[in-house]
Design a protein around this motif. Structure first.
Motif, PDB file in Angstrom:
ATOM      1  N   THR B 158       0.860  -1.182   0.000  1.00  0.00           N
ATOM      2  CA  THR B 158       0.000   0.000   0.000  1.00  0.00           C
ATOM      3  C   THR B 158       0.896   1.232   0.000  1.00  0.00           C
ATOM      4  OG1 THR B 158      -0.006   0.099   2.411  1.00  0.00           O
ATOM      5  CG2 THR B 158      -1.792  -1.142   1.386  1.00  0.00           C
ATOM      6  N   THR B 159       0.286   2.370  -0.249  1.00  0.00           N
ATOM      7  CA  THR B 159       1.062   3.615  -0.165  1.00  0.00           C
ATOM      8  C   THR B 159       1.582   3.795   1.255  1.00  0.00           C
ATOM      9  OG1 THR B 159      -0.385   4.552  -1.832  1.00  0.00           O
ATOM     10  CG2 THR B 159       0.956   6.095  -0.580  1.00  0.00           C
ATOM     11  N   ALA B 160       0.710   3.552   2.219  1.00  0.00           N
ATOM     12  CA  ALA B 160       1.111   3.758   3.618  1.00  0.00           C
ATOM     13  C   ALA B 160       2.225   2.810   4.037  1.00  0.00           C
ATOM     14  CB  ALA B 160      -0.093   3.585   4.532  1.00  0.00           C
ATOM     15  N   GLY B 161       2.244   1.618   3.442  1.00  0.00           N
ATOM     16  CA  GLY B 161       3.268   0.645   3.805  1.00  0.00           C
ATOM     17  C   GLY B 161       4.576   0.832   3.051  1.00  0.00           C
ATOM     18  N   SER B 162       4.617   1.851   2.185  1.00  0.00           N
ATOM     19  CA  SER B 162       5.843   2.122   1.429  1.00  0.00           C
ATOM     20  C   SER B 162       6.805   2.932   2.288  1.00  0.00           C
ATOM     21  CB  SER B 162       5.498   2.922   0.162  1.00  0.00           C
ATOM     22  OG  SER B 162       4.437   2.310  -0.536  1.00  0.00           O
TER      23      SER B 162
END
Lengths: 223, 299
Positions: B158-162
């Protein structure tokens, strides 16, 4: 001598050409850290790589001579069977890993796990080696003209380790052993083959105390 | 896997070219992780009393103007912003923690990527090439940057997990590896007031460093303490307002190479990523020692 410029050729093209040849010399330009250069050679070829090489350079080598005029990344000459690999610069970790034969010469330093699980290769490092070098080494000689990092020869089998400088610490089951005349003779020959200017009498020998070969309850804390 | 790169410019004349120098470094590491990519770039310094904030919303048509208006009303001060793809860079008069509270209240679906005086974070799912093109990284300027391309092993793509992760002012972290004690550490840090947005292990490391810095540790001391408190495999690159640092765990399974010239210090997972840099042929090249903190900063 055939010149291959990796600016214009792919690594696959280079390796394909080397795999189909039975003899000859190659000069490889612009390696730019590419992986798997000159891997799987199976004939008495001569390959000179000018620049820094990436992972697994000269891996699985048989019979060929591979010279790298630069540094190499992880796993140079891993699983080499025979032949000669000479790195003029430094080597990253796991140099000569699991290799069965041949001679690996590193003019600079080699980092962690040099000669991990070595199975018959001879390795001469003119600089120092990092931690966990010769971990689980089974056969072959590791010669280090400089120092060795922590846990040298951890869980060692029958590889022989010769170190001229300081050893930060010995790994489990690795001990210093007497340097007998046959060891001095073998060491002198390896130094000669490697063009290393060092006196065999300045080295110490390390090997396995053979306490971990079979499980023993008394040794449980060492496993 | 994952690939990380960092570039710290010593020569100010190169600052307009930071993005152009960084982009091929990041792109070359795509093979180490094509799932998502991101970067933190440090440039300029926002005026006294003004906070630089990187925000993100999944909707490309998100109404940033409305958010800016609401924010101005709430803080009773000036807000400036520019939009870049899914991200927006806000300059807000006020104090960081107060602005963070207001943003969470008025725009709970907007992700706060970073806050500080100099930092800007951009990250999205997709390959490095896609992320570089999306944000126009090649045209960006700055004094130093760190970047990451991810092969997700531990939490969702996800974007947040990047990466990078930022949990402190002007502080961010990229990570190659995995941490095994992040769950307990997250709980302990939450008790001390560190707020986490994801289940990701790297965010815990970023939170750990932020917490140590809040307790008065220098970056050097915080990283040295992390050797004791973080359990797992890692090569870290850490960005701060004035510099960057590199640390590998004591086992050092995860690769890293450093290069230094009169003009820059560069780090990367592999030497391949450094080959596009000017003067790399004559750079001092070395592999960072395990468990040794390497730290550069502009005075």
């Amino acid at each position: 001598m055939t010149t291959i410029d990796l600016e214009n050729s792919t690594v696959r093209e280079l390796n394909r050409e080397l795999h189909t040849a039975s003899a000859g010399s190659w000069y490889v330009k612009n390696p730019r850290g590419a992986h798997a250069l000159a891997v799987g050679l199976n004939a008495p070829l001569y390959v000179e790589i000018v620049g820094h090489a990436g992972y697994y350079c000269a891996g699985m080598n048989q019979e060929a001579t591979v010279i790298v005029k630069g540094n190499v990344a992880t796993g140079v000459a891993e699983n080499m069977m025979s032949g000669r690999v000479h790195v003029h610069g430094h080597a990253s970790q796991s140099a000569g890993a699991t290799a069965h034969g041949g001679l690996l010469i590193i003019d600079g330093d080699a980092s962690a796990r040099c000669g991990i699980s070595m199975k018959g290769i001879n390795i001469v490092v003119k600089g120092s080696v990092g931690h966990m070098s010769a971990f689980m080494g089974q056969a072959g000689d590791l010669v280090v003209l400089g120092d060795a990092g922590d846990a040298l020869g951890d869980s060692l089998y029958e590889a022989r380790l010769f170190v001229r400088g300081k050893v930060a610490s010995l790994g489990t089951d690795c001990v210093e052993k007497e340097m007998r005349s046959e060891h001095l003779t073998a060491l002198a020959e390896l130094l000669r083959q490697s063009g290393a200017d060092a006196d065999p009498s300045e080295f110490r020998r390390y090997g396995s105390s053979r306490k971990l070969y079979n499980f023993q309850r008394d040794n449980v804390s060492h496993y | 896997m994952c690939g990380i790169v960092g570039l710290f410019l010593k020569n100010k004349k190169l600052e307009p070219d930071l993005g152009a120098l960084l982009a091929p470094m990041l792109d070359s590491m795509c093979g180490r992780g094509p799932d998502s990519a991101g970067l933190a770039i440090y440039d300029g310094i926002s005026p006294a009393g003004v906070v630089k904030i990187s925000l993100q919303h999944d909707d490309l048509a998100y109404d940033w103007a409305k958010l800016a208006d609401e924010l101005e009303t709430r803080i009773k001060g000036k807000v400036q912003y520019s939009v870049n793809s899914t991200h927006a860079l806000f300059f807000v008069a006020g104090e960081e923690s107060a602005i963070r509270v207001i943003l969470r209240e008025i725009a709970p679906k907007v992700a706060i990527m970073s806050m500080g005086k100099r930092i800007q974070i951009m990250k999205e799912t997709g390959t490095p090439a896609e992320v570089i093109a999306r944000f126009g990284v090649s045209g960006m300027r700055g004094s130093h940057a760190i970047a990451h391309t991810r092969m997700a092993t531990e939490s969702a793509v996800t974007t947040a997990g990047s990466h990078p992760f930022s949990t402190g002012s002007d502080l961010c972290l990229v990570h190659n590896g995995s941490l095994s004690n992040h769950s307990r550490l997250r709980t302990n840090l939450q008790r001390e007031g560190i707020v986490f947005s994801t289940e990701n292990d790297t965010e815990v490391a970023a939170g750990y460093l932020a917490n140590r810095l809040q307790h008065g540790f220098s970056l050097q001391a915080a990283l040295e303490a992390s050797l004791r408190d973080l359990d797992g495999f890692y090569t870290f690159a850490v960005g701060t307002a004035s510099g960057f640092a590199v640390l590998r765990d004591p086992i050092a399974c995860k690769p890293a190479v450093l290069a230094e010239t009169d003009d820059y210090v560069a780090m990367a997972s592999e030497y391949r990523a450094l080959t596009s840099l000017p003067g790399i042929e004559h750079a001092r090249l070395w592999e960072p020692e395990p468990a040794v903190v390497y730290n550069w900063s502009h005075s």
